[in-house]
Design a protein around this motif. Structure first.
Motif, PDB file in Angstrom:
ATOM      1  N   MET A   1       0.847  -1.194   0.000  1.00  0.00           N
ATOM      2  CA  MET A   1       0.000   0.000   0.000  1.00  0.00           C
ATOM      3  C   MET A   1       0.881   1.242   0.000  1.00  0.00           C
ATOM      4  O   MET A   1       1.789   1.363   0.814  1.00  0.00           O
ATOM      5  N   THR A   2       0.602   2.160  -0.905  1.00  0.00           N
ATOM      6  CA  THR A   2       1.357   3.405  -0.989  1.00  0.00           C
ATOM      7  C   THR A   2       0.506   4.536  -0.442  1.00  0.00           C
ATOM      8  O   THR A   2      -0.544   4.839  -0.988  1.00  0.00           O
ATOM      9  N   THR A   3       0.924   5.147   0.631  1.00  0.00           N
ATOM     10  CA  THR A   3       0.167   6.245   1.213  1.00  0.00           C
ATOM     11  C   THR A   3       1.084   7.430   1.433  1.00  0.00           C
ATOM     12  O   THR A   3       2.295   7.307   1.464  1.00  0.00           O
ATOM     13  N   ALA A   4       0.442   8.609   1.608  1.00  0.00           N
ATOM     14  CA  ALA A   4       1.212   9.822   1.869  1.00  0.00           C
ATOM     15  C   ALA A   4       1.589   9.930   3.340  1.00  0.00           C
ATOM     16  O   ALA A   4       2.366  10.766   3.726  1.00  0.00           O
ATOM     17  N   SER A   5       0.999   9.095   4.169  1.00  0.00           N
ATOM     18  CA  SER A   5       1.350   9.066   5.593  1.00  0.00           C
ATOM     19  C   SER A   5       1.074   7.674   6.115  1.00  0.00           C
ATOM     20  O   SER A   5       0.400   6.873   5.469  1.00  0.00           O
ATOM     21  N   ASP A   6       1.616   7.330   7.265  1.00  0.00           N
ATOM     22  CA  ASP A   6       1.361   6.020   7.836  1.00  0.00           C
ATOM     23  C   ASP A   6      -0.128   5.837   8.059  1.00  0.00           C
ATOM     24  O   ASP A   6      -0.825   6.740   8.518  1.00  0.00           O
ATOM     25  N   SER A   7      -0.632   4.645   7.737  1.00  0.00           N
ATOM     26  CA  SER A   7      -2.071   4.410   7.844  1.00  0.00           C
ATOM     27  C   SER A   7      -2.539   4.387   9.290  1.00  0.00           C
ATOM     28  O   SER A   7      -3.658   4.791   9.590  1.00  0.00           O
ATOM     29  N   GLY A   8      -1.734   3.870  10.201  1.00  0.00           N
ATOM     30  CA  GLY A   8      -2.117   3.831  11.605  1.00  0.00           C
ATOM     31  C   GLY A   8      -3.183   2.816  11.930  1.00  0.00           C
ATOM     32  O   GLY A   8      -3.764   2.841  13.017  1.00  0.00           O
ATOM     33  N   ILE A   9      -3.493   1.873  11.011  1.00  0.00           N
ATOM     34  CA  ILE A   9      -4.532   0.895  11.289  1.00  0.00           C
ATOM     35  C   ILE A   9      -3.978  -0.235  12.142  1.00  0.00           C
ATOM     36  O   ILE A   9      -2.771  -0.474  12.200  1.00  0.00           O
ATOM     37  N   SER A  10      -4.885  -0.939  12.819  1.00  0.00           N
ATOM     38  CA  SER A  10      -4.509  -2.095  13.622  1.00  0.00           C
ATOM     39  C   SER A  10      -5.516  -3.210  13.373  1.00  0.00           C
ATOM     40  O   SER A  10      -6.656  -2.954  12.981  1.00  0.00           O
ATOM     41  N   VAL A  11      -5.071  -4.445  13.581  1.00  0.00           N
ATOM     42  CA  VAL A  11      -5.923  -5.619  13.400  1.00  0.00           C
ATOM     43  C   VAL A  11      -5.857  -6.450  14.666  1.00  0.00           C
ATOM     44  O   VAL A  11      -4.771  -6.889  15.077  1.00  0.00           O
ATOM     45  N   ALA A  12      -7.001  -6.646  15.301  1.00  0.00           N
ATOM     46  CA  ALA A  12      -7.049  -7.427  16.540  1.00  0.00           C
ATOM     47  C   ALA A  12      -8.437  -8.021  16.716  1.00  0.00           C
ATOM     48  O   ALA A  12      -9.446  -7.343  16.464  1.00  0.00           O
ATOM     49  N   ASP A  13      -8.482  -9.291  17.134  1.00  0.00           N
ATOM     50  CA  ASP A  13      -9.749  -9.967  17.428  1.00  0.00           C
ATOM     51  C   ASP A  13     -10.731  -9.889  16.264  1.00  0.00           C
ATOM     52  O   ASP A  13     -11.945  -9.728  16.453  1.00  0.00           O
ATOM     53  N   GLY A  14     -10.211  -9.986  15.043  1.00  0.00           N
ATOM     54  CA  GLY A  14     -11.078 -10.009  13.869  1.00  0.00           C
ATOM     55  C   GLY A  14     -11.615  -8.660  13.459  1.00  0.00           C
ATOM     56  O   GLY A  14     -12.517  -8.589  12.615  1.00  0.00           O
ATOM     57  N   ILE A  15     -11.085  -7.571  14.026  1.00  0.00           N
ATOM     58  CA  ILE A  15     -11.542  -6.221  13.708  1.00  0.00           C
ATOM     59  C   ILE A  15     -10.371  -5.401  13.169  1.00  0.00           C
ATOM     60  O   ILE A  15      -9.295  -5.359  13.778  1.00  0.00           O
ATOM     61  N   ILE A  16     -10.574  -4.755  12.028  1.00  0.00           N
ATOM     62  CA  ILE A  16      -9.604  -3.808  11.481  1.00  0.00           C
ATOM     63  C   ILE A  16     -10.034  -2.421  11.941  1.00  0.00           C
ATOM     64  O   ILE A  16     -11.153  -1.988  11.654  1.00  0.00           O
ATOM     65  N   SER A  17      -9.168  -1.732  12.664  1.00  0.00           N
ATOM     66  CA  SER A  17      -9.493  -0.425  13.242  1.00  0.00           C
ATOM     67  C   SER A  17      -8.599   0.650  12.642  1.00  0.00           C
ATOM     68  O   SER A  17      -7.388   0.468  12.540  1.00  0.00           O
ATOM     69  N   GLY A  18      -9.203   1.757  12.288  1.00  0.00           N
ATOM     70  CA  GLY A  18      -8.427   2.902  11.849  1.00  0.00           C
ATOM     71  C   GLY A  18      -8.018   3.751  13.031  1.00  0.00           C
ATOM     72  O   GLY A  18      -8.494   3.556  14.155  1.00  0.00           O
ATOM     73  N   PRO A  19      -7.121   4.694  12.810  1.00  0.00           N
ATOM     74  CA  PRO A  19      -6.738   5.614  13.889  1.00  0.00           C
ATOM     75  C   PRO A  19      -7.823   6.657  14.116  1.00  0.00           C
ATOM     76  O   PRO A  19      -8.708   6.842  13.274  1.00  0.00           O
ATOM     77  N   LEU A  20      -7.783   7.314  15.266  1.00  0.00           N
ATOM     78  CA  LEU A  20      -8.671   8.450  15.472  1.00  0.00           C
ATOM     79  C   LEU A  20      -8.307   9.544  14.475  1.00  0.00           C
ATOM     80  O   LEU A  20      -7.147   9.908  14.338  1.00  0.00           O
ATOM     81  N   ARG A  21      -9.320  10.043  13.783  1.00  0.00           N
ATOM     82  CA  ARG A  21      -9.118  11.108  12.806  1.00  0.00           C
ATOM     83  C   ARG A  21     -10.091  12.247  13.104  1.00  0.00           C
ATOM     84  O   ARG A  21     -11.162  12.033  13.686  1.00  0.00           O
ATOM     85  N   ARG A  22      -9.737  13.444  12.687  1.00  0.00           N
ATOM     86  CA  ARG A  22     -10.596  14.611  12.898  1.00  0.00           C
ATOM     87  C   ARG A  22     -11.096  15.094  11.539  1.00  0.00           C
ATOM     88  O   ARG A  22     -10.454  15.904  10.874  1.00  0.00           O
ATOM     89  N   SER A  23     -12.239  14.537  11.125  1.00  0.00           N
ATOM     90  CA  SER A  23     -12.799  14.866   9.817  1.00  0.00           C
ATOM     91  C   SER A  23     -13.194  16.337   9.754  1.00  0.00           C
ATOM     92  O   SER A  23     -13.828  16.873  10.675  1.00  0.00           O
ATOM     93  N   VAL A  24     -12.816  16.976   8.655  1.00  0.00           N
ATOM     94  CA  VAL A  24     -12.999  18.422   8.506  1.00  0.00           C
ATOM     95  C   VAL A  24     -14.322  18.724   7.799  1.00  0.00           C
ATOM     96  O   VAL A  24     -14.645  18.130   6.762  1.00  0.00           O
TER      97      VAL A  24
END
Length: 298
Positions: A1-24
């Motif tokens: 995956m090519t991104t402009a910044s680290d994705s910050g996602i995690s995978v645990a207990d069958g759940i893919i979680s994104g980082p906290l983000r502040r949608s504008v």
């Protein structure tokens, strides 16, 4: 995956979680809209709302983790919006992890505010999972539409006039400045050659010009997204490429505070090949229309 910044996602207990983000809330200066603090507050919201299409942009890193780049070719994201957020409130996206190696799969998807409030709920898929998406599974004919005022004369089956649409590289470069997930493929070479459309601009292509033809009866009533399903059929949607957008109304109805319309639209390339589709629920606030002024709707 090519991104402009680290994705910050995690995978645990069958759940893919994104980082906290502040949608504008990038439409906060659109006076008279649901994104304007004064207008939204008058209609009972805490402030100008972040559009559901902006929350959809939390998902690309998770979709790539779950399904790989094929999601942009044959994937869907189907979300029903449950609670509005305001500018830069912290939110997080989640996906259930699909079965390992699955080429056709559908999983639950949702967005939560950092205090646990459910912002959106739905499904994400790739290929042909063999089951309906979150929005396609919703029955739309359970209740009679009743006497409509804003949507008077608009009935299921009404066709939208074909319109030509595109998103430019310059537009995406501006959006990249504020999106929570600045994928490099949105502004530079991608596995498909040119840059590909971001999710919020993709929604605009499939919605804005088509619905504009209905503004006559609706007038200046304040609208908001209630649900959005994006489908890549022969994707991805490419930047600086013109498409023909067509569609039709699927259902109309009302609640005590809104009138609403479900509709389907699609993008075809110049050869007539279907590239992408959308199902959307649009709501209009009764309290924002003079057609309901005498009723004291709040």
């Amino acid at each position: 995956m090519t991104t402009a910044s680290d994705s910050g996602i995690s995978v645990a207990d069958g759940i893919i979680s994104g980082p906290l983000r502040r949608s504008v809330n990038n439409s906060s200066t659109a006076k008279g809209s649901i994104h304007d603090d004064a207008t939204a507050s008058k209609l009972g919201f805490r402030g100008g709302t972040v559009a559901g299409s902006i929350h959809n942009e939390l998902f690309p890193p998770l979709l790539l983790e779950a399904f790989g780049q094929r999601w942009f070719e044959r994937g869907s994201l189907s979300m029903y919006y449950m609670n509005a957020t305001t500018d830069r409130e912290a939110v997080r996206a989640f996906l259930k992890q699909p079965p390992a190696g699955a080429t056709d799969a559908q999983v639950d998807a949702w967005v939560q505010r950092d205090d646990g409030m459910q912002v959106a709920q739905g499904t994400a898929s790739v290929g042909d999972p063999g089951v309906p998406s979150a929005l396609l599974a919703r029955p739309l004919d359970r209740f009679a539409a009743g006497e409509l005022r804003l949507l008077k004369g608009i009935e299921p089956g009404r066709k939208f006039e074909p319109v030509r649409v595109s998103v430019s590289l310059a537009q995406q470069q501006e959006r990249m400045k504020i999106t929570t997930e600045p994928l490099d493929w949105f502004v530079s070479d991608s596995p498909w050659g040119k840059p590909i459309a971001m999710l919020a601009p993709m929604v605009q292509l499939l919605y804005a010009k088509s619905v504009a033809s209905l503004r006559g009866p609706i007038g200046q009533a304040v609208g908001l997204f209630g649900a959005i399903e994006l489908r890549n059929v022969n994707g991805p949607v490419m930047v600086d490429t013109e498409y023909t957008c067509t569609g039709e109304v699927v259902a109309v109805g009302q609640s005590p505070k809104t009138e609403h319309m479900w509709f389907e639209t699609g993008l075809d390339d110049d050869s007539g090949r279907r590239i992408a589709e959308m199902r959307m629920l649009l709501r209009w606030m009764k309290a924002s229309s003079p057609l309901y002024a005498q009723d004291g709707v709040q």
